[in-house]
Design an enzyme around this catalytic site. Sequence first.
Site, PDB file in Angstrom:
ATOM      1  N   CYS A   4       0.834  -1.209   0.000  1.00  0.00           N
ATOM      2  CA  CYS A   4       0.000   0.000   0.000  1.00  0.00           C
ATOM      3  C   CYS A   4       0.871   1.262   0.000  1.00  0.00           C
ATOM      4  O   CYS A   4       1.753   1.437   0.851  1.00  0.00           O
ATOM      5  CB  CYS A   4      -0.929  -0.009   1.214  1.00  0.00           C
ATOM      6  SG  CYS A   4      -1.791   1.542   1.466  1.00  0.00           S
ATOM      7  N   CYS A   7       0.569   3.262   3.306  1.00  0.00           N
ATOM      8  CA  CYS A   7       1.273   2.572   4.402  1.00  0.00           C
ATOM      9  C   CYS A   7       2.779   2.823   4.276  1.00  0.00           C
ATOM     10  O   CYS A   7       3.469   3.052   5.276  1.00  0.00           O
ATOM     11  CB  CYS A   7       0.996   1.070   4.374  1.00  0.00           C
ATOM     12  SG  CYS A   7      -0.603   0.583   5.046  1.00  0.00           S
ATOM     13  N   ASP A  30      -0.180  16.724  -0.412  1.00  0.00           N
ATOM     14  CA  ASP A  30      -0.628  15.976  -1.587  1.00  0.00           C
ATOM     15  C   ASP A  30       0.338  16.227  -2.745  1.00  0.00           C
ATOM     16  O   ASP A  30       0.781  17.362  -2.961  1.00  0.00           O
ATOM     17  CB  ASP A  30      -2.048  16.402  -1.973  1.00  0.00           C
ATOM     18  CG  ASP A  30      -2.704  15.423  -2.936  1.00  0.00           C
ATOM     19  OD1 ASP A  30      -3.661  14.747  -2.537  1.00  0.00           O
ATOM     20  OD2 ASP A  30      -2.241  15.321  -4.093  1.00  0.00           O
ATOM     21  N   HIS A  46      -3.944   0.459   8.309  1.00  0.00           N
ATOM     22  CA  HIS A  46      -4.461   0.302   6.948  1.00  0.00           C
ATOM     23  C   HIS A  46      -5.952  -0.020   6.985  1.00  0.00           C
ATOM     24  O   HIS A  46      -6.363  -1.077   7.450  1.00  0.00           O
ATOM     25  CB  HIS A  46      -3.711  -0.804   6.206  1.00  0.00           C
ATOM     26  CG  HIS A  46      -4.207  -1.002   4.801  1.00  0.00           C
ATOM     27  ND1 HIS A  46      -3.783  -0.213   3.750  1.00  0.00           N
ATOM     28  CD2 HIS A  46      -5.125  -1.846   4.285  1.00  0.00           C
ATOM     29  CE1 HIS A  46      -4.408  -0.582   2.650  1.00  0.00           C
ATOM     30  NE2 HIS A  46      -5.229  -1.575   2.939  1.00  0.00           N
ATOM     31  N   GLY A  93     -14.477   9.243  -6.475  1.00  0.00           N
ATOM     32  CA  GLY A  93     -13.135   9.695  -6.838  1.00  0.00           C
ATOM     33  C   GLY A  93     -12.013   9.114  -5.996  1.00  0.00           C
ATOM     34  O   GLY A  93     -10.878   9.591  -6.083  1.00  0.00           O
ATOM     35  N   HIS A  98      -6.506   3.414   0.961  1.00  0.00           N
ATOM     36  CA  HIS A  98      -6.100   3.533   2.365  1.00  0.00           C
ATOM     37  C   HIS A  98      -6.725   4.868   2.755  1.00  0.00           C
ATOM     38  O   HIS A  98      -6.374   5.900   2.160  1.00  0.00           O
ATOM     39  CB  HIS A  98      -4.574   3.560   2.472  1.00  0.00           C
ATOM     40  CG  HIS A  98      -4.024   3.768   3.857  1.00  0.00           C
ATOM     41  ND1 HIS A  98      -3.009   2.984   4.397  1.00  0.00           N
ATOM     42  CD2 HIS A  98      -4.326   4.689   4.803  1.00  0.00           C
ATOM     43  CE1 HIS A  98      -2.720   3.422   5.618  1.00  0.00           C
ATOM     44  NE2 HIS A  98      -3.515   4.468   5.891  1.00  0.00           N
ATOM     45  N   HIS A 100      -8.028   8.419   3.641  1.00  0.00           N
ATOM     46  CA  HIS A 100      -7.288   9.673   3.776  1.00  0.00           C
ATOM     47  C   HIS A 100      -8.288  10.813   3.775  1.00  0.00           C
ATOM     48  O   HIS A 100      -9.255  10.816   3.022  1.00  0.00           O
ATOM     49  CB  HIS A 100      -6.275   9.844   2.641  1.00  0.00           C
ATOM     50  CG  HIS A 100      -6.810   9.517   1.283  1.00  0.00           C
ATOM     51  ND1 HIS A 100      -6.951   8.223   0.839  1.00  0.00           N
ATOM     52  CD2 HIS A 100      -7.264  10.308   0.289  1.00  0.00           C
ATOM     53  CE1 HIS A 100      -7.454   8.234  -0.372  1.00  0.00           C
ATOM     54  NE2 HIS A 100      -7.674   9.484  -0.743  1.00  0.00           N
ATOM     55  N   HIS A 102      -8.752  14.666   2.987  1.00  0.00           N
ATOM     56  CA  HIS A 102      -8.156  15.809   2.287  1.00  0.00           C
ATOM     57  C   HIS A 102      -8.442  17.080   3.084  1.00  0.00           C
ATOM     58  O   HIS A 102      -9.596  17.349   3.437  1.00  0.00           O
ATOM     59  CB  HIS A 102      -8.789  16.008   0.908  1.00  0.00           C
ATOM     60  CG  HIS A 102      -8.551  14.907  -0.080  1.00  0.00           C
ATOM     61  ND1 HIS A 102      -7.615  14.996  -1.092  1.00  0.00           N
ATOM     62  CD2 HIS A 102      -9.126  13.696  -0.238  1.00  0.00           C
ATOM     63  CE1 HIS A 102      -7.647  13.901  -1.831  1.00  0.00           C
ATOM     64  NE2 HIS A 102      -8.566  13.094  -1.338  1.00  0.00           N
TER      65      HIS A 102
HETATM   66  P1  5GP Z   1      -8.323  10.199  -3.651  1.00  0.00           P
HETATM   67  O1  5GP Z   1      -8.468  10.429  -5.116  1.00  0.00           O
HETATM   68  O2  5GP Z   1      -8.127   8.720  -3.356  1.00  0.00           O
HETATM   69  O3  5GP Z   1      -9.388  10.809  -2.805  1.00  0.00           O
HETATM   70  O4  5GP Z   1      -7.012  10.953  -3.218  1.00  0.00           O
HETATM   71  C1  5GP Z   1      -5.745  10.408  -3.382  1.00  0.00           C
HETATM   72  C2  5GP Z   1      -4.778  11.561  -3.328  1.00  0.00           C
HETATM   73  O5  5GP Z   1      -3.494  11.036  -3.147  1.00  0.00           O
HETATM   74  C3  5GP Z   1      -4.754  12.398  -4.609  1.00  0.00           C
HETATM   75  O6  5GP Z   1      -5.076  13.746  -4.304  1.00  0.00           O
HETATM   76  C4  5GP Z   1      -3.321  12.241  -5.111  1.00  0.00           C
HETATM   77  O7  5GP Z   1      -2.797  13.429  -5.673  1.00  0.00           O
HETATM   78  C5  5GP Z   1      -2.573  11.823  -3.851  1.00  0.00           C
HETATM   79  N1  5GP Z   1      -1.429  10.976  -4.090  1.00  0.00           N
HETATM   80  C6  5GP Z   1      -1.378   9.891  -4.912  1.00  0.00           C
HETATM   81  N2  5GP Z   1      -0.153   9.338  -4.873  1.00  0.00           N
HETATM   82  C7  5GP Z   1       0.580  10.097  -4.010  1.00  0.00           C
HETATM   83  C8  5GP Z   1       1.942  10.016  -3.570  1.00  0.00           C
HETATM   84  O8  5GP Z   1       2.726   9.134  -3.937  1.00  0.00           O
HETATM   85  N3  5GP Z   1       2.352  10.968  -2.690  1.00  0.00           N
HETATM   86  C9  5GP Z   1       1.507  11.953  -2.260  1.00  0.00           C
HETATM   87  N4  5GP Z   1       2.034  12.837  -1.392  1.00  0.00           N
HETATM   88  N5  5GP Z   1       0.239  12.056  -2.644  1.00  0.00           N
HETATM   89  C10 5GP Z   1      -0.225  11.127  -3.526  1.00  0.00           C
HETATM   90 ZN    ZN Z   2      -2.336   1.213   3.651  1.00  0.00          ZN
END
Ligand code: 5GP
Ligand code: ZN
Length: 114
Positions: A4, A7, A30, A46, A93, A98, A100, A102
């Site tokens: 992950c 993780c 992000d 996780h 979206g 895992h 998170h 925002h």
């Molecule tokens: P989701 O679309 O799942 O709500 O948000 C995932 C977020 O993770 C996105 O805003 C994306 O830019 C961010 N993200 C994806 N991969 C990485 C990474 O490797 N490092 C960081 N810092 N953010 C990431």
């Molecule tokens: Zn995870």
Amino acid sequence: MDSCLFCKIARHELPSKIVFEDENNVAFEDINPQAPTHILVIPRKHIETLNSISEEEQLLLGGMVYTAVAIAKDRKISSSGYRLVWNTNRGAGQSVYHIHLHLLGGRAMAWPPG
Ligand code: 5GP
Ligand code: ZN
């Protein structure tokens, strides 16, 4: 979870700009910011989506919100306004499985979200 992405970030196995961490949560910038402040707060544990939250994990979610609010205050965006977003599953979206939270702020935002 060995494979992950988040993780690995929480374990410092992948580079990220960590802005806060404690025994439960990690907060980092992000990689593709959608606002001047765009920080992700994750639990070290996780959990794939909010749908898998158990009763015992309620406090963990509260801790994530508390952490995000503390960062918003620290970044001086708490008065102007900020948005906390939890995307759950593909239709909303979610791209990383895992959970998170925002934290978005530092610019005016439209409603409803896209
Ligand atoms: P989701 O679309 O799942 O709500 O948000 C995932 C977020 O993770 C996105 O805003 C994306 O830019 C961010 N993200 C994806 N991969 C990485 C990474 O490797 N490092 C960081 N810092 N953010 C990431
Ligand atoms: Zn995870």
